[in-house]
Design an enzyme around this catalytic site. Structure first.
Site, PDB file in Angstrom:
ATOM      1  CD  GLU A  93      -4.448 -32.402 -69.249  1.00  0.00           C
ATOM      2  OE1 GLU A  93      -4.190 -32.091 -69.835  1.00  0.00           O
ATOM      3  OE2 GLU A  93      -4.636 -31.748 -68.100  1.00  0.00           O
ATOM      4  CB  CYS A 128       3.250 -32.299 -73.967  1.00  0.00           C
ATOM      5  SG  CYS A 128       3.412 -31.549 -72.534  1.00  0.00           S
TER       6      CYS A 128
HETATM    7  P1  NAD Z   1       3.619 -43.060 -71.762  1.00  0.00           P
HETATM    8  O1  NAD Z   1       2.361 -43.533 -71.531  1.00  0.00           O
HETATM    9  O2  NAD Z   1       4.460 -44.394 -72.261  1.00  0.00           O
HETATM   10  O3  NAD Z   1       3.813 -43.304 -70.153  1.00  0.00           O
HETATM   11  C1  NAD Z   1       3.632 -42.993 -69.437  1.00  0.00           C
HETATM   12  C2  NAD Z   1       3.280 -43.142 -67.621  1.00  0.00           C
HETATM   13  O4  NAD Z   1       2.540 -44.614 -68.084  1.00  0.00           O
HETATM   14  C3  NAD Z   1       4.735 -44.390 -67.296  1.00  0.00           C
HETATM   15  O5  NAD Z   1       4.254 -44.299 -66.254  1.00  0.00           O
HETATM   16  C4  NAD Z   1       3.895 -45.634 -67.646  1.00  0.00           C
HETATM   17  O6  NAD Z   1       5.143 -46.585 -67.096  1.00  0.00           O
HETATM   18  C5  NAD Z   1       2.664 -45.373 -67.776  1.00  0.00           C
HETATM   19  N1  NAD Z   1       1.964 -46.997 -68.028  1.00  0.00           N
HETATM   20  C6  NAD Z   1       2.559 -47.425 -70.023  1.00  0.00           C
HETATM   21  N2  NAD Z   1       1.245 -47.882 -70.470  1.00  0.00           N
HETATM   22  C7  NAD Z   1       0.650 -49.143 -68.985  1.00  0.00           C
HETATM   23  C8  NAD Z   1      -0.540 -49.080 -68.952  1.00  0.00           C
HETATM   24  N3  NAD Z   1      -0.861 -49.761 -69.398  1.00  0.00           N
HETATM   25  N4  NAD Z   1      -1.134 -48.187 -68.186  1.00  0.00           N
HETATM   26  C9  NAD Z   1      -1.196 -47.991 -67.121  1.00  0.00           C
HETATM   27  N5  NAD Z   1       0.330 -47.172 -67.173  1.00  0.00           N
HETATM   28  C10 NAD Z   1       0.676 -47.262 -68.110  1.00  0.00           C
HETATM   29  O7  NAD Z   1       4.677 -41.887 -71.583  1.00  0.00           O
HETATM   30  P2  NAD Z   1       5.691 -41.228 -71.675  1.00  0.00           P
HETATM   31  O8  NAD Z   1       6.984 -41.599 -72.331  1.00  0.00           O
HETATM   32  O9  NAD Z   1       6.363 -41.353 -69.714  1.00  0.00           O
HETATM   33  O10 NAD Z   1       5.869 -40.053 -72.093  1.00  0.00           O
HETATM   34  C11 NAD Z   1       5.749 -39.339 -73.158  1.00  0.00           C
HETATM   35  C12 NAD Z   1       4.154 -38.558 -73.763  1.00  0.00           C
HETATM   36  O11 NAD Z   1       3.311 -37.969 -72.338  1.00  0.00           O
HETATM   37  C13 NAD Z   1       4.219 -38.469 -74.203  1.00  0.00           C
HETATM   38  O12 NAD Z   1       2.542 -38.937 -75.576  1.00  0.00           O
HETATM   39  C14 NAD Z   1       2.979 -36.845 -73.991  1.00  0.00           C
HETATM   40  O13 NAD Z   1       2.702 -36.016 -75.032  1.00  0.00           O
HETATM   41  C15 NAD Z   1       2.830 -36.612 -72.592  1.00  0.00           C
HETATM   42  N6  NAD Z   1       3.116 -35.986 -71.857  1.00  0.00           N
HETATM   43  C16 NAD Z   1       2.106 -34.626 -72.151  1.00  0.00           C
HETATM   44  C17 NAD Z   1       1.777 -33.814 -71.671  1.00  0.00           C
HETATM   45  C18 NAD Z   1       1.402 -32.877 -71.103  1.00  0.00           C
HETATM   46  O14 NAD Z   1       0.465 -32.313 -70.334  1.00  0.00           O
HETATM   47  N7  NAD Z   1       0.153 -33.369 -72.216  1.00  0.00           N
HETATM   48  C19 NAD Z   1       3.092 -33.614 -70.391  1.00  0.00           C
HETATM   49  C20 NAD Z   1       4.699 -34.390 -71.140  1.00  0.00           C
HETATM   50  C21 NAD Z   1       3.709 -35.713 -71.150  1.00  0.00           C
END
Ligand code: NAD
Length: 544
Positions: free
Chosen positions: A293, A327
């Protein structure tokens, strides 16, 4: 082992506490908050039940007070990832063979612990770690997580009860096996409950999990691990690692036993993960489940028949609660020109009453954004809007990171429906408004549908039923969660199963049975009571 077809207790959503002045819950959470702010604790990795510390430590600070240290998080490397995979594989059989009612009992116990003795611990930790005011912490870390824990138990029993037809002499059965390998949960900073559920949904269905929390949620992640330990979750079922994502990717996405990924975070990261999995597809024993998501550019459109106060409230709550870091947060708003003067007056006068600051002060509606990187991204969007001819800041725009990462609730008015901040997910307290000519309502719906790569949430405000029908139809694929006369945030487990499609994710609907189905690999069993003893069918006989 099981000698009855047990039914689970009746399950309802957790009531939200008020935290009004003088309430016992307010005093309790304030006490817990002060205690946590006074201490400096360690946040180790937890692999096979063991706390793993390392010399690579980084300080953890509240976003609203970034010079104050509340913990040190211990980071591992590829060695710890390998240990976590081994722990998942070693503990797999005992967990998958734990009778379902005992798996469920651990979940129900965790829910009750969270509703009682752990409630203010998780709330205070979420307030400090992620800068949520008490209401945002309560609806997330306490209520939503309790609901995930309990309703998933109900959904499991509904899935297990779903059985194929049988015919005479045959009993057909379906069993919902966990996946063969291990599951990797990569979780975001913004919801403590989502982070926990990304591990817990596969775990409930009998899988073992490696959990890599966001670097900005490690403090509340620790409380979740404490809670699950106390509820009786066996060691090694969830193995929590802190590491550079690339270090984990290198080991996990190459491993033959990689069984699935449960991800929530940004669209770019999810797409890079999917590519990595695709590149390695021949290495795996089974096709991995890929559930993610991701981002959103969530909209509100008001028709000229909408109520001004209702639209204004939805913009404020939907756009600025938790600093717009949901989100589902409303970030692009489409308003009819004929109503703008009335809405603007109300909106600006309401926004003037909003206080920004530390969540310790309960009168603050808006708190800090999560980290410096986010602060700088938001500040540069504001500076750009100040310069651009097709945009104007009509409220807010102030940014101050001297103590915490504070951004004022900001409204940009644009004359261009394709303006940068109408399309790009900013994930902060910035809302962009576009005014459309009343007669262009239908055209505006089509613009909404095609402006952004995302399709997560959206709202229509209108009194006229035909307008609601028209918007629902044209926007059918523009949002996985569509709201009529309500803000586009605040989905409740079991009531509004959550997820979007297009660039917003695989739409596997957290908070419903649909998500749990992704963590099982069903086995169909056919048992024949009196098998035939001769291969010859009647049609083979010679005509007389
Ligand atoms: P992010 O993508 O920066 O990080 C999410 C996770 O991914 C973290 O644990 C991070 O360490 C990890 N990560 C980062 N780079 C990676 C890589 N190259 N490979 C594997 N893992 C990696 O997101 P965030 O800032 O923590 O959260 C915000 C984002 O999440 C927003 O885009 C928001 O819309 C989305 N979000 C979506 C939902 C939904 O249900 N659609 C819910 C909550 C948040």
């Amino acid at each position: 082992m099981t000698k009855a077809l047990f039914s689970v207790p009746h399950i309802t959503c957790e009531p939200i506490k008020s935290y009004k002045p003088g309430s016992s819950e307010k005093l309790e959470v304030q006490k817990e908050y002060d205690l946590m702010m006074k201490k400096v604790i360690n946040l180790p990795m937890i692999i096979n039940g063991k706390k793993i510390t390392s010399s690579k430590k980084t300080p953890v600070s509240p976003p609203h007070n970034h010079k104050h240290i509340v913990a040190y998080c211990h980071y591992g490397s590829q060695k710890e990832i390998k240990q976590a995979i081994s722990a998942c594989m070693v503990n797999k059989d005992s967990w998958r063979n734990t009778p379902w009612e005992h798996r469920c009992a651990i979940f129900l116990k965790a829910a009750d612990l969270l509703s009682g003795p752990y409630r203010q611990k998780i709330n205070a930790a979420t307030m400090i770690n992620q800068s949520k005011n008490i209401f945002q912490a309560e609806i997330d870390a306490a209520c939503e997580l309790i609901d995930f824990l309990k309703f998933n138990v109900k959904f499991l029993t509904e899935i297990y009860q779903k059985q194929p037809e049988s015919s005479n002499g045959i009993w057909n059965r379906m069993e919902y096996r966990p996946l063969e390998g291990f599951v990797y949960a990569i979780t975001p900073f913004n919801f403590t409950s989502i982070a926990a559920n990304l591990c817990l949904a596969p775990v409930l269905m009998g899988n073992t999990v490696i959990w890599k929390p966001s670097d900005s949620q490690t403090y509340s992640a620790k409380i979740i691990m404490d809670l699950l330990k106390e509820a009786g979750l066996p060691d090694g079922v969830i193995n929590m690692v802190h590491c550079k994502p690339e270090d984990a990717n290198k080991i996990i996405f190459q491993h033959p036993d990689f069984g699935g990924i449960h991800f929530t975070g940004s669209t770019k990261v999810f797409q890079s993960i999917w590519k990595e999995i695709g590149k390695n597809i021949t290495k795996y024993k089974s096709y991995p489940r890929i559930v993610g998501e991701t981002g959103g550019k969530d909209f509100i459109i008001a028709h000229k028949s909408a109520d001004v106060d209702e639209v204004t409230t939805a913009i404020i709550r939907g756009g600025f609660e938790y600093q717009g870091q949901k989100c589902s947060a409303a970030s692009r708003i489409y308003l009819p020109k004929s109503q703008w003067k009335k809405i603007e007056k109300k909106l600006i006068s309401e926004l003037k009453t909003i206080k920004v600051g530390d969540p310790k002060d309960f009168t603050n509606f808006v708190n800090a954004v999560i980290h410096n990187q986010s602060f700088e991204k938001l500040k540069s969007a504001i500076l750009k809007a100040k310069k651009d001819n097709n945009a104007k800041i009509i409220f807010g725009g102030g940014c101050d990171k001297s103590i915490g990462y504070f951004i004022e609730p900001t409204i940009i008015l644009t004359t261009d429906p394709n303006y940068d901040t109408m399309k790009r997910e900013l994930f902060g307290p910035i809302v962009t408004i576009y005014l459309y000519k009343d007669e262009n309502f239908e055209k505006t719906l089509k613009i909404i549908d095609t402006t952004s790569e995302y399709a997560l949430t959206g709202s229509i405000f209108a009194k006229n039923r035909n307008i609601i029908i028209q918007a629902s139809k044209i926007l059918e694929n523009a949002a996985g969660n569509f709201y009529i006369n309500d803000k586009p945030t605040g989905a409740v487990v079991s009531q509004q199963p959550f997820g979007g499609s297009r660039g917003s994710g695989t739409n596997d609907k957290a908070g419903s049975y649909l998500n749990l189905l992704r963590w099982v690999s069903p086995r169909t069993i056919k048992e024949t009571f009196v098998p035939p003893k001769n291969y010859r069918y009647p049609f083979l006989k010679q005509e007389k």
